[in-house]
Every structure is written in structure tokens, then in C-alpha cells.
Write a protein that holds these residues in place. Structure first.
Motif, PDB file in Angstrom:
ATOM      1  N   ILE B  12      44.506 -26.883  49.902  1.00  0.00           N
ATOM      2  CA  ILE B  12      44.868 -26.120  51.101  1.00  0.00           C
ATOM      3  C   ILE B  12      45.486 -27.018  52.166  1.00  0.00           C
ATOM      4  O   ILE B  12      46.423 -26.621  52.844  1.00  0.00           O
ATOM      5  CB  ILE B  12      43.653 -25.310  51.606  1.00  0.00           C
ATOM      6  CG1 ILE B  12      43.493 -24.108  50.663  1.00  0.00           C
ATOM      7  CG2 ILE B  12      43.838 -24.849  53.050  1.00  0.00           C
ATOM      8  CD1 ILE B  12      42.379 -23.169  50.970  1.00  0.00           C
ATOM      9  N   VAL B  13      45.007 -28.255  52.280  1.00  0.00           N
ATOM     10  CA  VAL B  13      45.596 -29.171  53.267  1.00  0.00           C
ATOM     11  C   VAL B  13      47.058 -29.450  52.917  1.00  0.00           C
ATOM     12  O   VAL B  13      47.953 -29.283  53.750  1.00  0.00           O
ATOM     13  CB  VAL B  13      44.786 -30.485  53.361  1.00  0.00           C
ATOM     14  CG1 VAL B  13      45.503 -31.500  54.234  1.00  0.00           C
ATOM     15  CG2 VAL B  13      43.387 -30.207  53.923  1.00  0.00           C
ATOM     16  N   SER B  16      49.279 -26.329  53.287  1.00  0.00           N
ATOM     17  CA  SER B  16      49.486 -25.944  54.690  1.00  0.00           C
ATOM     18  C   SER B  16      50.589 -26.802  55.309  1.00  0.00           C
ATOM     19  O   SER B  16      51.493 -26.291  55.982  1.00  0.00           O
ATOM     20  CB  SER B  16      48.201 -26.125  55.502  1.00  0.00           C
ATOM     21  OG  SER B  16      47.140 -25.408  54.927  1.00  0.00           O
ATOM     22  N   SER B  41      39.230 -27.175  47.923  1.00  0.00           N
ATOM     23  CA  SER B  41      39.917 -25.927  48.280  1.00  0.00           C
ATOM     24  C   SER B  41      39.366 -24.719  47.545  1.00  0.00           C
ATOM     25  O   SER B  41      39.569 -23.590  47.952  1.00  0.00           O
ATOM     26  CB  SER B  41      41.411 -26.044  47.981  1.00  0.00           C
ATOM     27  OG  SER B  41      41.985 -27.015  48.809  1.00  0.00           O
ATOM     28  N   TRP B  71      45.438 -19.191  64.360  1.00  0.00           N
ATOM     29  CA  TRP B  71      45.135 -18.576  63.068  1.00  0.00           C
ATOM     30  C   TRP B  71      45.642 -17.141  62.916  1.00  0.00           C
ATOM     31  O   TRP B  71      46.160 -16.762  61.865  1.00  0.00           O
ATOM     32  CB  TRP B  71      43.628 -18.639  62.792  1.00  0.00           C
ATOM     33  CG  TRP B  71      43.312 -19.521  61.622  1.00  0.00           C
ATOM     34  CD1 TRP B  71      42.843 -20.785  61.655  1.00  0.00           C
ATOM     35  CD2 TRP B  71      43.467 -19.195  60.234  1.00  0.00           C
ATOM     36  NE1 TRP B  71      42.684 -21.279  60.381  1.00  0.00           N
ATOM     37  CE2 TRP B  71      43.070 -20.324  59.493  1.00  0.00           C
ATOM     38  CE3 TRP B  71      43.923 -18.068  59.547  1.00  0.00           C
ATOM     39  CZ2 TRP B  71      43.089 -20.359  58.102  1.00  0.00           C
ATOM     40  CZ3 TRP B  71      43.952 -18.094  58.160  1.00  0.00           C
ATOM     41  CH2 TRP B  71      43.543 -19.230  57.461  1.00  0.00           C
ATOM     42  N   SER B 156      39.066 -17.540  51.808  1.00  0.00           N
ATOM     43  CA  SER B 156      39.816 -18.792  51.640  1.00  0.00           C
ATOM     44  C   SER B 156      40.492 -18.881  50.268  1.00  0.00           C
ATOM     45  O   SER B 156      41.476 -19.613  50.108  1.00  0.00           O
ATOM     46  CB  SER B 156      38.907 -19.994  51.873  1.00  0.00           C
ATOM     47  OG  SER B 156      37.743 -19.904  51.083  1.00  0.00           O
ATOM     48  N   LEU B 163      49.247 -19.224  50.102  1.00  0.00           N
ATOM     49  CA  LEU B 163      50.014 -20.434  50.394  1.00  0.00           C
ATOM     50  C   LEU B 163      50.781 -20.907  49.160  1.00  0.00           C
ATOM     51  O   LEU B 163      51.954 -21.267  49.238  1.00  0.00           O
ATOM     52  CB  LEU B 163      49.077 -21.552  50.873  1.00  0.00           C
ATOM     53  CG  LEU B 163      48.650 -21.525  52.341  1.00  0.00           C
ATOM     54  CD1 LEU B 163      47.560 -22.555  52.593  1.00  0.00           C
ATOM     55  CD2 LEU B 163      49.844 -21.782  53.268  1.00  0.00           C
ATOM     56  N   GLY B 332      39.491 -28.081  56.067  1.00  0.00           N
ATOM     57  CA  GLY B 332      40.846 -27.686  55.689  1.00  0.00           C
ATOM     58  C   GLY B 332      41.173 -26.236  55.957  1.00  0.00           C
ATOM     59  O   GLY B 332      42.352 -25.888  56.116  1.00  0.00           O
ATOM     60  N   ILE B 333      40.165 -25.377  56.001  1.00  0.00           N
ATOM     61  CA  ILE B 333      40.440 -23.960  56.275  1.00  0.00           C
ATOM     62  C   ILE B 333      40.680 -23.770  57.771  1.00  0.00           C
ATOM     63  O   ILE B 333      41.736 -23.280  58.184  1.00  0.00           O
ATOM     64  CB  ILE B 333      39.268 -23.052  55.811  1.00  0.00           C
ATOM     65  CG1 ILE B 333      38.877 -23.354  54.363  1.00  0.00           C
ATOM     66  CG2 ILE B 333      39.620 -21.584  55.999  1.00  0.00           C
ATOM     67  CD1 ILE B 333      39.963 -23.187  53.347  1.00  0.00           C
ATOM     68  N   SER B 336      43.888 -25.304  58.818  1.00  0.00           N
ATOM     69  CA  SER B 336      45.094 -24.919  58.079  1.00  0.00           C
ATOM     70  C   SER B 336      46.222 -24.485  59.011  1.00  0.00           C
ATOM     71  O   SER B 336      47.385 -24.860  58.820  1.00  0.00           O
ATOM     72  CB  SER B 336      44.753 -23.798  57.085  1.00  0.00           C
ATOM     73  OG  SER B 336      45.906 -23.363  56.409  1.00  0.00           O
ATOM     74  N   HIS B 339      47.606 -27.496  60.775  1.00  0.00           N
ATOM     75  CA  HIS B 339      48.325 -28.330  59.811  1.00  0.00           C
ATOM     76  C   HIS B 339      49.687 -27.730  59.479  1.00  0.00           C
ATOM     77  O   HIS B 339      50.655 -28.456  59.259  1.00  0.00           O
ATOM     78  CB  HIS B 339      47.496 -28.501  58.532  1.00  0.00           C
ATOM     79  CG  HIS B 339      46.280 -29.349  58.729  1.00  0.00           C
ATOM     80  ND1 HIS B 339      45.293 -29.477  57.783  1.00  0.00           N
ATOM     81  CD2 HIS B 339      45.893 -30.122  59.779  1.00  0.00           C
ATOM     82  CE1 HIS B 339      44.351 -30.295  58.242  1.00  0.00           C
ATOM     83  NE2 HIS B 339      44.687 -30.691  59.441  1.00  0.00           N
TER      84      HIS B 339
END
Lengths: 97, 366
Positions: B12-13, B16, B41, B71, B156, B163, B332-333, B336, B339
Motif C-alpha cells: 500500500i505504501v 500510494s 498490506s 482521506w 484496507s 490502488l 500505511g493505511i 496512504s 503518501h
């Protein structure tokens, strides 16, 4: 409609929501219910959609039924004489809205 | 031919950041390790969470709040582009406290943080009688909760899927099931070699490989002082609505299951579950929501957080290999959105880039 591949064995009675159903002793409970034309095992508590067994191997939890006040996976249980099975009630104290 | 950016780590990082770079018109190639990787993730708890972040470092509290504020628009954009539903809910969340001592300590910590931030840090303390009005199903055998209005949660896994879909649609190249084993500088930027010996080139490089950055970071001049921290999680069968808002230990996901978690164990790269820890999590969950005693668990798993020494993210451009960026965090969520929206501006040297000095690696110099 489902039919048994091997219909041999001791015929017994079980109950689904107080309705008498014929099953074969020791057979998979989910299979026994399907063979008796039960296709609506429970309703999804969020979407309210009707649900029936999907994986038949203990992974998907779609076949949950209530036995002795507890939710159980029908596909992981054997049919036994006089077994009382029901559709799941909502857990106690929880609003159903 | 290479891309503008090579992104090592398609979690996810990485995705993003890739999404944000693609929006700026950059070309990206993303490398993902596949089933052998530890994949935070896929194992995370799914919170978009401000509470508890930056309790000793106000800059991190601010950064988390920035991301939380971004967000809604970010999720909407992804949902419209992909047709996926992310089930983002941001109308506050709780930090439950079992004992009065732990609640009192938390109030002290938040009061300090609020002062550091010039009073701009919203939170409320809810004792049981107030909490009961918000969450009618809570029990009576714990102290209460800290409520933060900006907290929330998201599906998530759907975020991950959206993504992955959207970066492809925007033209990213995804190279999956490869382990990047070597990274080095080349005449035009960077050269990456995978486990089959295949070589790729890029002008710039983002290292977002989670725990994989421990090994790759030093090759690019980073300290990358990160370590794994195990968290165990379980999820119940789907039940009717039990709780209105998430907490950092308990949340009811949009499909109806209750996710229970928040253990933290220092066990190196061991991502197995242990019955003792799961039992403790279950006991505490039942203390807060007694109805859970009647509910069955259907699955449990554990995953490894990617922790820096102070728990903050690390955003660092390499001093020895300019054009290489380390991006690593355990949230990371939550992060996100930041990022995707803000980090690419920093990588591209935009004058609108956010202030990221508190997150650089020089804070680890002794």
C-alpha cells in the motif's frame, strides 16, 4: 436440486426449524439439508441476503446454523438421530437494525 | 527502457506513492515480491487513525491529521475511478482503557500534546455513562475511552485492490513475483537486478519495500533502522451492528465481522500466531463488548509491523545516491492519502512540498 450419490445407510430423522427432515446417519449435515431442499440456511446479518453452503469444507462460514444455541458450520457436522438444527438467531443483546 | 521512477515494494505504501507520481505525469515501474514477502498490506487492521500518533512528537500527530483530512477526497477519487467501494468511515474513534490508571495517563499525554500543538488537537474523555450513549452495547467493567473525532476506518483490502487497479490503468508497469536483490547507481540513475538476474533501469528510485528495506536500504546509503513488530488479529463471524465506531483494538468491518487486535510483540521475523496472545485479545474484547462472548471467531492471523526506533515514519532522500527515496512507516493505511498527495511533491522538489525534516534519518544520529 441435489441428490445423493450413494443413498445407502441408516435413515434417520433430523429437524430444521422444527420441520422433520430425512437424513442418513453420519452424513454431512450441510449435504443432508441440501438433499432435503433446504437452500436458505441463514441470512447475512448485514445485507440480509439468503445464504447457503459454498465451500463445503469449513472455510467460508456461509452454512452457519444454530445447534444448542450456538452457531455451527453445518458442513463440519455429521447428521445424528433427532438432531435439532435451526436458522441463526441474532446474538443476544444486539439490536438487529 | 527504464521509467522515471522504480518503486521497490508494491504494497500500500509503494502503490500510494506510485499513484501520486502518476498523477504528476511521471512514469513508474513497480516491483513486488509476491507470496514470500511479509505483506503488512494484507495483514493490517484497517484503521485511518490519528489517536496515539506522535504522543512524543507533535510533528507526527500533525502529519497523521493531515493525511486523515485528505482521506475523504482521496477515497472518493479512487472509488469513482475504479468502481470499488472502500467503505471509509471517519466519524470518530475510541481508545478504550480497561483501568483508571491507564486512562489518567492517557489524558495527561494528550493534554501535553494539545499544548504542544497550540490547543489544536481535538479529543474528549468519555467515562462509561457518556460512552454508553454512543455505544449502547459496551459493558460496565472498564474505565472508559478517549474519543478522537478525526479517527476512522476503511476496508484496507479494497483500498489495496483499488490502488493496484488504478495504477495499472494510469500506465504503471507492475513486475510481480520478483525479489530485487541488488540496487546500484548507474550513469542515468539506478540499476536494479532481480533474483533471476534480470536488470531494470530507472532515473529515480523509491524504496518502499517494508521489512525488505532493512536489506536494500544500506545498499543505497540509508540507515533504514527498522525492525518487525508482530501484531495478532482475529475476526469473528458476521453479526448485526454491535458498535458504531472503531477503536484501535476493536472494529466492526463493513461486512459485519468484528476485528479484534492490537497486540505488539518483539519476535523478529516470526509471523506465527500464538493461542495465549489471541486469548488475551479475546478476553479484553469481551470486557468491553460482553456480547462478543457469544460470537465465534472465524479466522486469525498475525502480521509484522514495520517499526522505526521512535515509531515515526522515515522519509529520506539518500545523501550518497540522490534520487533514491526511502519511504517506510507502520501506518500505511492512515498515511496512504498523504503518501499519494504529498510525498510525490517532495520527491519532485516542488515548492509546495510538505515539511518533512522531522522524519529524516538524521534524527537517528547519536
Amino acid at each position: 436440486m441435489f441428490r445423493r450419490l450413494k443413498p445407502q445407510g441408516q435413515k434417520i430423522q433430523i429437524f430444521f426449524d422444527d420441520q422433520e427432515i430425512e437424513a442418513i446417519e453420519g452424513e454431512n449435515l450441510a449435504a443432508a439439508l441440501l438433499a432435503a431442499d433446504v437452500t436458505h440456511f441463514r441470512s447475512n446479518p448485514v445485507s440480509k441476503q439468503p445464504r447457503a453452503p459454498y465451500c463445503m469444507m469449513g472455510a467460508c462460514f456461509e452454512c452457519l446454523v444454530e445447534i444448542d444455541g450456538q452457531s455451527k458450520q453445518a458442513c463440519m457436522i455429521e447428521a445424528t438421530v433427532g438432531l435439532k438444527v435451526g436458522t441463526l438467531k441474532d446474538i443476544s443483546g444486539v439490536d438487529d437494525e | 527502457m527504464g521509467s522515471d521512477y522504480a518503486i521497490v515494494g508494491g504494497g500500500i505504501v509503494g502503490l500510494s506513492v506510485a499513484y501520486g507520481l502518476l498523477n504528476l505525469g511521471e512514469t513508474v515501474t513497480i516491483f513486488d515480491e509476491g507470496d514470500l514477502a511479509f505483506r503488512a498490506s494484507r495483514g493490517n487492521f484497517g484503521l485511518v487513525w490519528v489517536q496515539g500518533k506522535g504522543m512524543k512528537q507533535p510533528a507526527y500527530a500533525k502529519w497523521s491529521r493531515n493525511s486523515a483530512a485528505l482521506w475523504k477526497g482521496y477515497a472518493q477519487e479512487l472509488e469513482e475511478a475504479t468502481g470499488q467501494t472502500l467503505s471509509l468511515q471517519q466519524d470518530g474513534g475510541y481508545g478504550y482503557h480497561l483501568t483508571e490508571e491507564s486512562l489518567e495517563q492517557e489524558i495527561k499525554d494528550y493534554t501535553w500534546l494539545k499544548e504542544q500543538l497550540g490547543g489544536d488537537y481535538p479529543f474528549e474523555v468519555l467515562r462509561l455513562n457518556e460512552l454508553k450513549k454512543e455505544e449502547p452495547n459496551v459493558g460496565t467493567n472498564f474505565a472508559g475511552a478517549v474519543y478522537h473525532p478525526e479517527d476512522g476506518h476503511v476496508n484496507s483490502l479494497q483500498l489495496f485492490r483499488a490502488l493496484a487497479k488504478e495504477v495499472r490503468r494510469k500506465g504503471a508497469k507492475l513486475v510481480t513475483s520478483v525479489t530485487i536483490q541488488k540496487v546500484e547507481t548507474a550513469a542515468s540513475g539506478f540499476r536494479l537486478t532481480d533474483d533471476s538476474g534480470k536488470v531494470y533501469e530507472s532515473e529515480k528510485l523509491v524504496l518502499s519495500a517494508g521489512l525488505g528495506s532493512m536489506k536494500l536500504g544500506p545498499l543505497l546509503g540509508f540507515k533504514a533502522p527498522i525492525r518487525p513488530q508482530r501484531g495478532q488479529v482475529m475476526i469473528t463471524e458476521k453479526i448485526p451492528k454491535l458498535m458504531n465506531r472503531p477503536s484501535d483494538t476493536l472494529r466492526q468491518v463493513n461486512e459485519g465481522g468484528v476485528q479484534i487486535g492490537a497486540s505488539a510483540e518483539e519476535v523478529d521475523l516470526d509471523d506465527r500466531e500464538t493461542p495465549a496472545t489471541l486469548a488475551k485479545l479475546a478476553r479484553e474484547a469481551i470486557q468491553i463488548f460482553p456480547d462478543l462472548a457469544h460470537v465465534k471467531t472465524v479466522r486469525s492471523w498475525s502480521a509484522l509491523r514495520i517499526m522505526s526506533p521512535d515509531g515515526l515514519p522515515i522519509y529520506q532522500e539518500s545523501l550518497t545516491c540522490p534520487g533514491a527515496f526511502l519511504v517506510t512507516c507502520h501506518s500505511g493505511i492512515t498515511l496512504s492519502a498523504a503518501h499519494a498527495r504529498l510525498l510525490p511533491l517532495w520527491m519532485e522538489g516542488s515548492h509546495t512540498a510538505p515539511e518533512l525534516d522531522p522524519f529524516g534519518e538524521d534524527r537517528f544520529n547519536v
